[in-house]
Every structure is written in C-alpha cells, then in structure tokens.
Motif scaffolding. Structure first.
Motif, PDB file in Angstrom:
ATOM      1  N   VAL A   1       9.992  82.295  32.481  1.00  0.00           N
ATOM      2  CA  VAL A   1       9.606  82.816  31.073  1.00  0.00           C
ATOM      3  C   VAL A   1       9.674  81.315  30.132  1.00  0.00           C
ATOM      4  O   VAL A   1      10.964  80.627  30.132  1.00  0.00           O
ATOM      5  CB  VAL A   1      10.207  83.868  30.493  1.00  0.00           C
ATOM      6  CG1 VAL A   1       9.737  83.948  28.977  1.00  0.00           C
ATOM      7  CG2 VAL A   1      10.185  85.089  31.042  1.00  0.00           C
ATOM      8  N   ILE A   2       8.564  81.125  29.566  1.00  0.00           N
ATOM      9  CA  ILE A   2       8.768  79.877  28.508  1.00  0.00           C
ATOM     10  C   ILE A   2       9.240  80.589  27.167  1.00  0.00           C
ATOM     11  O   ILE A   2       8.624  81.613  26.793  1.00  0.00           O
ATOM     12  CB  ILE A   2       7.433  79.174  28.382  1.00  0.00           C
ATOM     13  CG1 ILE A   2       7.316  78.349  29.541  1.00  0.00           C
ATOM     14  CG2 ILE A   2       7.089  78.605  27.131  1.00  0.00           C
ATOM     15  CD1 ILE A   2       7.460  76.903  29.439  1.00  0.00           C
ATOM     16  N   TYR A   3      10.131  79.811  26.483  1.00  0.00           N
ATOM     17  CA  TYR A   3      10.356  80.396  25.144  1.00  0.00           C
ATOM     18  C   TYR A   3       9.596  79.408  24.148  1.00  0.00           C
ATOM     19  O   TYR A   3       9.973  78.135  24.223  1.00  0.00           O
ATOM     20  CB  TYR A   3      11.647  80.399  25.034  1.00  0.00           C
ATOM     21  CG  TYR A   3      12.103  80.504  23.357  1.00  0.00           C
ATOM     22  CD1 TYR A   3      11.800  81.533  22.594  1.00  0.00           C
ATOM     23  CD2 TYR A   3      13.135  79.854  22.913  1.00  0.00           C
ATOM     24  CE1 TYR A   3      12.027  81.789  21.233  1.00  0.00           C
ATOM     25  CE2 TYR A   3      13.554  79.946  21.495  1.00  0.00           C
ATOM     26  CZ  TYR A   3      13.062  80.937  20.695  1.00  0.00           C
ATOM     27  OH  TYR A   3      13.388  81.211  19.570  1.00  0.00           O
ATOM     28  N   ILE A   4       9.114  79.743  23.016  1.00  0.00           N
ATOM     29  CA  ILE A   4       8.232  78.841  22.129  1.00  0.00           C
ATOM     30  C   ILE A   4       8.874  79.205  20.687  1.00  0.00           C
ATOM     31  O   ILE A   4       8.534  80.298  20.141  1.00  0.00           O
ATOM     32  CB  ILE A   4       6.859  79.109  22.079  1.00  0.00           C
ATOM     33  CG1 ILE A   4       6.147  78.564  23.557  1.00  0.00           C
ATOM     34  CG2 ILE A   4       5.897  78.109  21.159  1.00  0.00           C
ATOM     35  CD1 ILE A   4       5.419  79.875  24.085  1.00  0.00           C
ATOM     36  N   CYS A   5       9.301  78.123  19.770  1.00  0.00           N
ATOM     37  CA  CYS A   5       9.958  78.359  18.655  1.00  0.00           C
ATOM     38  C   CYS A   5      10.039  77.047  18.013  1.00  0.00           C
ATOM     39  O   CYS A   5      10.488  76.059  18.650  1.00  0.00           O
ATOM     40  CB  CYS A   5      11.187  79.186  18.506  1.00  0.00           C
ATOM     41  SG  CYS A   5      11.921  79.472  16.818  1.00  0.00           S
ATOM     42  N   PHE A   6       9.574  77.045  16.774  1.00  0.00           N
ATOM     43  CA  PHE A   6       9.501  75.538  16.040  1.00  0.00           C
ATOM     44  C   PHE A   6      10.583  75.441  14.725  1.00  0.00           C
ATOM     45  O   PHE A   6      10.245  75.032  13.974  1.00  0.00           O
ATOM     46  CB  PHE A   6       8.027  75.363  15.610  1.00  0.00           C
ATOM     47  CG  PHE A   6       7.037  75.021  16.750  1.00  0.00           C
ATOM     48  CD1 PHE A   6       7.159  73.856  17.431  1.00  0.00           C
ATOM     49  CD2 PHE A   6       6.540  76.020  17.217  1.00  0.00           C
ATOM     50  CE1 PHE A   6       6.161  73.982  18.464  1.00  0.00           C
ATOM     51  CE2 PHE A   6       5.501  76.216  18.147  1.00  0.00           C
ATOM     52  CZ  PHE A   6       5.380  74.923  19.075  1.00  0.00           C
ATOM     53  N   GLY A   7      11.695  76.098  15.195  1.00  0.00           N
ATOM     54  CA  GLY A   7      12.725  76.020  14.003  1.00  0.00           C
ATOM     55  C   GLY A   7      12.263  76.742  12.641  1.00  0.00           C
ATOM     56  O   GLY A   7      11.589  77.691  12.561  1.00  0.00           O
ATOM     57  N   SER A   8      13.017  76.459  11.507  1.00  0.00           N
ATOM     58  CA  SER A   8      12.924  77.145  10.481  1.00  0.00           C
ATOM     59  C   SER A   8      11.892  76.610   9.307  1.00  0.00           C
ATOM     60  O   SER A   8      11.825  77.363   8.472  1.00  0.00           O
ATOM     61  CB  SER A   8      14.316  77.076   9.886  1.00  0.00           C
ATOM     62  OG  SER A   8      14.726  75.964   9.342  1.00  0.00           O
ATOM     63  N   MET A   9      11.577  75.430   9.643  1.00  0.00           N
ATOM     64  CA  MET A   9      10.724  74.993   8.681  1.00  0.00           C
ATOM     65  C   MET A   9       9.131  74.585   9.075  1.00  0.00           C
ATOM     66  O   MET A   9       8.443  74.236   7.891  1.00  0.00           O
ATOM     67  CB  MET A   9      11.392  73.359   8.129  1.00  0.00           C
ATOM     68  CG  MET A   9      12.726  73.715   8.135  1.00  0.00           C
ATOM     69  SD  MET A   9      13.508  73.381   6.424  1.00  0.00           S
ATOM     70  CE  MET A   9      13.097  71.631   6.273  1.00  0.00           C
ATOM     71  N   ALA A  10       8.913  74.534  10.281  1.00  0.00           N
ATOM     72  CA  ALA A  10       7.396  74.047  10.721  1.00  0.00           C
ATOM     73  C   ALA A  10       6.558  74.995  10.030  1.00  0.00           C
ATOM     74  O   ALA A  10       6.758  76.046   9.883  1.00  0.00           O
ATOM     75  CB  ALA A  10       7.251  74.092  11.966  1.00  0.00           C
TER      76      ALA A  10
ATOM     77  N   LEU B   1       7.757  66.989  15.027  1.00  0.00           N
ATOM     78  CA  LEU B   1       6.695  67.387  13.800  1.00  0.00           C
ATOM     79  C   LEU B   1       7.078  66.333  12.898  1.00  0.00           C
ATOM     80  O   LEU B   1       6.345  65.807  12.053  1.00  0.00           O
ATOM     81  CB  LEU B   1       6.861  68.615  13.291  1.00  0.00           C
ATOM     82  CG  LEU B   1       6.237  69.651  14.280  1.00  0.00           C
ATOM     83  CD1 LEU B   1       6.793  71.294  13.791  1.00  0.00           C
ATOM     84  CD2 LEU B   1       4.837  69.618  14.504  1.00  0.00           C
ATOM     85  N   SER B   2       8.406  66.013  12.454  1.00  0.00           N
ATOM     86  CA  SER B   2       8.878  65.426  11.325  1.00  0.00           C
ATOM     87  C   SER B   2      10.387  65.087  11.200  1.00  0.00           C
ATOM     88  O   SER B   2      10.943  65.260  12.520  1.00  0.00           O
ATOM     89  CB  SER B   2       8.592  65.911   9.904  1.00  0.00           C
ATOM     90  OG  SER B   2       9.318  67.240  10.055  1.00  0.00           O
ATOM     91  N   ALA B   3      11.027  64.669  10.092  1.00  0.00           N
ATOM     92  CA  ALA B   3      12.470  64.357  10.088  1.00  0.00           C
ATOM     93  C   ALA B   3      12.928  63.307  11.452  1.00  0.00           C
ATOM     94  O   ALA B   3      12.194  62.594  11.675  1.00  0.00           O
ATOM     95  CB  ALA B   3      13.222  65.413  10.201  1.00  0.00           C
TER      96      ALA B   3
ATOM     97  N   SER C   1       3.405  65.262  11.363  1.00  0.00           N
ATOM     98  CA  SER C   1       2.552  66.163  10.841  1.00  0.00           C
ATOM     99  C   SER C   1       2.806  66.717   9.418  1.00  0.00           C
ATOM    100  O   SER C   1       3.826  66.909   8.906  1.00  0.00           O
ATOM    101  CB  SER C   1       2.475  67.430  11.712  1.00  0.00           C
ATOM    102  OG  SER C   1       3.575  68.283  11.420  1.00  0.00           O
ATOM    103  N   ASN C   2       1.613  66.849   8.615  1.00  0.00           N
ATOM    104  CA  ASN C   2       1.635  67.305   7.244  1.00  0.00           C
ATOM    105  C   ASN C   2       1.752  68.815   7.340  1.00  0.00           C
ATOM    106  O   ASN C   2       0.742  69.455   7.924  1.00  0.00           O
ATOM    107  CB  ASN C   2       0.417  66.791   6.718  1.00  0.00           C
ATOM    108  CG  ASN C   2       0.291  66.985   5.279  1.00  0.00           C
ATOM    109  OD1 ASN C   2       0.828  67.911   4.781  1.00  0.00           O
ATOM    110  ND2 ASN C   2      -0.487  66.266   4.586  1.00  0.00           N
ATOM    111  N   ARG C   3       2.384  69.460   6.449  1.00  0.00           N
ATOM    112  CA  ARG C   3       2.769  70.869   6.374  1.00  0.00           C
ATOM    113  C   ARG C   3       1.272  71.648   6.000  1.00  0.00           C
ATOM    114  O   ARG C   3       1.069  72.698   6.362  1.00  0.00           O
ATOM    115  CB  ARG C   3       3.779  71.123   5.395  1.00  0.00           C
ATOM    116  CG  ARG C   3       4.949  71.086   5.978  1.00  0.00           C
ATOM    117  CD  ARG C   3       6.077  71.654   4.839  1.00  0.00           C
ATOM    118  NE  ARG C   3       7.046  72.231   5.184  1.00  0.00           N
ATOM    119  CZ  ARG C   3       7.783  73.091   4.505  1.00  0.00           C
ATOM    120  NH1 ARG C   3       7.656  73.095   3.196  1.00  0.00           N
ATOM    121  NH2 ARG C   3       8.767  73.900   5.109  1.00  0.00           N
ATOM    122  N   THR C   4       0.474  70.981   5.211  1.00  0.00           N
ATOM    123  CA  THR C   4      -0.847  71.373   4.701  1.00  0.00           C
ATOM    124  C   THR C   4      -1.865  71.061   5.845  1.00  0.00           C
ATOM    125  O   THR C   4      -3.020  71.405   5.399  1.00  0.00           O
ATOM    126  CB  THR C   4      -1.079  71.284   3.514  1.00  0.00           C
ATOM    127  OG1 THR C   4      -1.116  69.845   3.174  1.00  0.00           O
ATOM    128  CG2 THR C   4      -0.112  71.840   2.324  1.00  0.00           C
TER     129      THR C   4
END
Ligand SMILES: O=c1ccn([C@@H]2O[C@H](COP(=O)(O)OP(=O)(O)O[C@H]3O[C@H](CO)[C@@H](O)[C@H](O)[C@H]3O)[C@@H](O)[C@H]2O)c(=O)[nH]1
Length: 469
Positions: free
Chosen positions: A266-275, A372-374, A399-402
């Motif tokens: 199984v693949i798990y996909i998650c982009f943290g708390s801020m994306a 994405l950033s940081a 990437s820009n948040r908007t």
C-alpha cells in the motif's frame, strides 16, 4: 505554534523530563489541548513535566479568534500577522523567565526575540529549527557563497559549494529570502530567525548520526555549530496516536483496513500540515492513483483542499474504491506514524517535511518526493541522491499556496509511484530503507548515538557547561 515544530519539540521536552529534568512547555491554550492528555500521562508516570499556557492575543495580531497555529493561516497576510503577532508573547515569556529562571531555554525558530530576552537574563538558549543536518549545511553554504546569484535563469543548475557530496540546485527551488538582498517583511523575519540560531549556544537537531554522518561533521567543523542529534524523536514516543491533532476518529478504521492488505502493498500519501493544493492538482493525483493500479491510503488534511474548491474527487471515485477495497481516503488529520509503521505500507508520497522524512525513514519505507516549499527541496536531495531511498515526482519549483494550476501531471505521479512499488529497483530501494530504519531505531535505544548525544547534552547542562552568550 506550527505542527511541524510543536510535535517534535513536545517529544523532546518529554525526553528531557524522562531523564530527570524539570520541563515546562509554554504554549497557547488551543495548542496545549492537542497534547495535554499525553503530558498528563507522563506526569502520572513520574515525569516532572508541565504546560504553562499563555493566551495568544489573536485580535491584537489581526487574526480571527482561535487562529493559534500557523497551519490555520490561509493567506500570506494572515501568515505575516501571525509571525509578527508572536512578539506579543514577549512580556509574558520574559516574566516567566525572570520568575522561574530555568537552566536553559529551547525556542522554536519563530521566537527569535526569545533568545535576546534569555541572553539578557543570562539564561542559555539552544536553537531547534525542526530540520536536519543536510539542510542546515546546504543553507549555510548558500548564505556564505551565494552561488545562486551567479546564474542566469531560475532553472539553471549550480553546485552547492563545499558540501561532502556534489549537490545541484536551482533558484526556483530556493526561498525568496535567499534571492532578495533587500529587506521585505518576510526576509526580515527569516534573517532574525537565522541570527537567533547563530547566537544560541548550540542547536538540537531531530536527526541521527548514521543517517547523515558527513553532515553532522560538516556542521561542526565547517559551519562551526555545537550540535546534538536526538532523533528520530518520534521513535521515543510510544503513544503514536496523539500527535498534533486528534486522529482518533479514523485510527481504528485505518488500521483495520491496512490489516486486510499484504505486506508492502500500500502507498501512503500525505503532505504534512501546511500544504494547500488546487482541486485540479488533487484530481490529477486521484487519476494517477487509479491508473497506477496500486492500493493506497490518502490523507487529505483540511489544508490540502483549498476552501472554495471541494469538487475535486472524480465522480464515482470513492464508491469504486470502497467496492474493490483498493483505496482509503482520510478527510482530516491522519494517524501518520501508526500508518507508516504498519507492515502493509510499501511507499510514502511525501512533501519532504523533515518530520515526515524522518517518520518514513524510521518506518523503513521508500519515498516518492514531492517538495513544495521551505527546505523541502534540500530534503528531497538527501532522500534521492544521498540516501537513495526516494524517487522524485518531478517538482521543480516552489509552489504558491493559491496556485490553481497543475504543476505535476498524472503521468509523472503514476511513473514515480510504480517505480517505488514495482520491480528490481524498488526492491533494492526497499532494502536500503529497511536497513536505515533499523539504524534509526538503534540510534534512540540506550547506548545508541542519539541517546548518547542527549545524555551528553544533559550532562553539559547539569555541569553548567552550556552558557549564555
Ligand atoms: O494528517 C496528518 C498530517 C501530518 N501529521 C504529522 O504532522 C507532522 C508534519 O510535519 P512535517 O512533515 O515536517 O511537515 P510540515 O507540517 O509541512 O512542517 C513544516 O516544518 C518542518 C519542520 O521544520 C519543515 O521541515 C517543513 O518544511 C515545514 O513545512 C508530522 O509529524 C506528521 O506525522 C499527522 O500526524 N497527520
């Protein structure tokens, strides 16, 4: 006051307390409520640890009531108000430091002024920036040599000078503050954070020696910092559930679902708390996952969906998943460490936040990297080029948040997912990831490199060898 800093810092405070130190965590009421049960349990087990809450004056900071965490900011203006608003804590924290006069203050990076306050009171400070040795060294080199100012385009690659490995970068993967010699509100904040880090006595790093030995040495010998590696700190935490937010609503569901799957399938996909992703990008991920024929568990946290765009799931997608049991979508905060540690997980699509990187490493899982950033583009280099346990999805620029475009298309996602899950190369990568995961576990055990480093830090503190500058 950002999950990526709060989660490891609370774990570090708990480790200090377990080793006989009196630890006080200062935070706001809403943030405190996210880990108060865990702290209460530690107290019942004999740890001298407590939380002191300070009200965050949201209104004065120009923020809506209840906006006590960076993850709740939804625009650049809110983000700036939030960071600026942190200085409203200065008085209560100064008062606490004066009254309690602790032997040491460990401050999250955004509290750069806290270092000045503590220094004035002759309280030593240690910095914790939430990230690892490799990004620390890479950033230091860029600030020192400024190679990015000598290239002609955003895409042109240059080598980061003086590092133990040959690592190439491009300007489009770097934060604006490195580019801009003039001070803007953001660059001023970043510079203050960096100054606080260098004026602190040393740096506590959530990493372990065996993962980045050359960069531990480099940060001591070339960057010239006193450093202690105490990670992966998440491994010191038996209570894997309460991490930053409540995920109890779906814990059992996730584990029961994973229990029905074969190991490493199984693949798990998650982009943290801020994306934040556009609905078009989310749709692209969904289509790629379907086309990949892989089983997956996808955490779509509230931040991943842009407020106005909810219609992103292809029609019938979720129903189809439910019927054939191929995928599970979690809408909310996922029990990430519990999921990664499950034997059914065979790969992790990550934005390369440092905590996620370490949690993936600790679980011995190869990763698909989507920075994405940081400092996430540095972290990607560590995973892909140095540790060789990551496959890039092809994210080439901040990437820009908007942003409402689709920077990464379905074919690239599908290709990277398949590369991590299927074939000889995948097997080899899985072997390297598993070996590193074992080293991570050993590092935090008694006698391991991180355990020893923590003991040495505590001894130096007890013997007052750590001083204020
Ligand atoms: O549904 C979720 C989402 C996240 N997490 C946890 O939240 C943390 C997220 O931290 P991280 O992976 O570091 O990502 P960010 O929240 O994006 O972290 C910020 O802070 C990090 C530490 O400084 C930096 O490395 C990142 O670039 C920066 O974006 C991890 O512990 C995850 O396990 C969950 O438990 N469930």
């Amino acid at each position: 006051m950002a999950p990526g800093h709060m989660i490891p810092l609370v774990d570090i405070a708990r480790q200090f307390a377990r080793h006989g130190v009196k630890a006080t965590i200062i935070t706001t009421p809403l943030n405190a409520s996210k880990f108060s049960k865990t702290i209460q349990r530690d107290r019942e087990m004999g740890s001298d640890i407590s939380i002191r809450t300070v009200k965050f004056p949201c209104k004065e900071a120009g923020l809506p009531e209840g906006c006590e965490n960076i993850a709740s900011t939804t625009s650049t203006l809110m983000y700036l108000n939030f960071i600026m608003g942190l200085s409203l804590f200065q008085n209560p924290i100064e008062q606490f430091l004066e009254e309690d006069h602790p032997d040491c203050l460990i401050a999250a990076p955004q509290f750069s002024w806290a270092v000045d306050v503590a220094t004035k009171l002759e309280i030593p400070t240690l910095a914790f920036n939430g990230s690892g040795f490799f990004p620390l060294c890479a950033l230091h080199s860029l600030m020192e040599h400024k190679p990015h100012l000598n290239v002609e385009s955003e895409m042109e690659e240059f080598v980061i000078p003086g590092l133990p490995d040959t690592i190439k970068m491009s300007r489009q993967k770097l934060s604006e503050h490195l580019m801009d010699e003039k001070d803007t509100p953001v660059t001023a904040i970043v510079k203050a954070i960096m100054r606080a880090e260098t004026t602190s006595y040393g740096v506590i790093v959530n990493s372990f020696y065996e993962m980045e030995p050359n960069y531990v040495k480099h940060s001591r010998e070339v960057v010239g910092r006193k450093v202690w590696h105490v990670g992966p700190i998440s491994l010191c935490n038996e209570d894997k559930s309460q991490r930053g937010q409540d995920s109890s609503f779906c814990e059992q569901k996730c584990l029961d679902w994973l229990d029905t799957k074969e190991p490493k399938s199984v693949i798990y996909i998650c982009f943290g708390s801020m994306a934040v992703f556009s609905s078009a990008q989310l749709l692209e991920i969904a289509i790629a996952l379907e086309a990949s024929n892989q089983q997956f568990i996808w955490a779509v946290t509230q931040n991943t969906i842009n407020e106005e765009q909810n219609e992103w799931i292809p029609e019938g997608f979720e129903e189809k998943l439910n019927v054939n049991g191929r995928g599970l979508i979690i809408k909310g905060w996922a029990p990430q460490v519990l999921i990664l540690d499950h034997e059914a997980i065979g790969g992790f699509v990550t934005h390369c936040g440092w905590n996620s990187l370490l949690e993936g490493v600790s679980a011995g899982v190869p990763m698909i990297t989507w920075p994405l950033s940081a400092e996430q583009f540095f972290n990607e280099k560590l995973l892909v080029e140095i540790l060789k346990i990551g496959v890039p999805v092809g994210s080439e620029a901040w990437s820009n948040r908007t942003d409402s475009t689709v920077p990464i298309n379905r074919k690239d996602i599908e290709r990277a997912v398949t590369k991590v899950m299927v074939g000889q190369e995948a097997e080899e990568m899985r072997g390297r990831a598993a070996a590193l995961g074992e080293l991570a576990k050993r590092a935090v055990e008694k006698g391991g490199s991180s355990h020893n480093s923590l003991i040495s830090l505590l001894e130096q503190l007890r013997n007052a060898k750590i001083t204020s500058n």
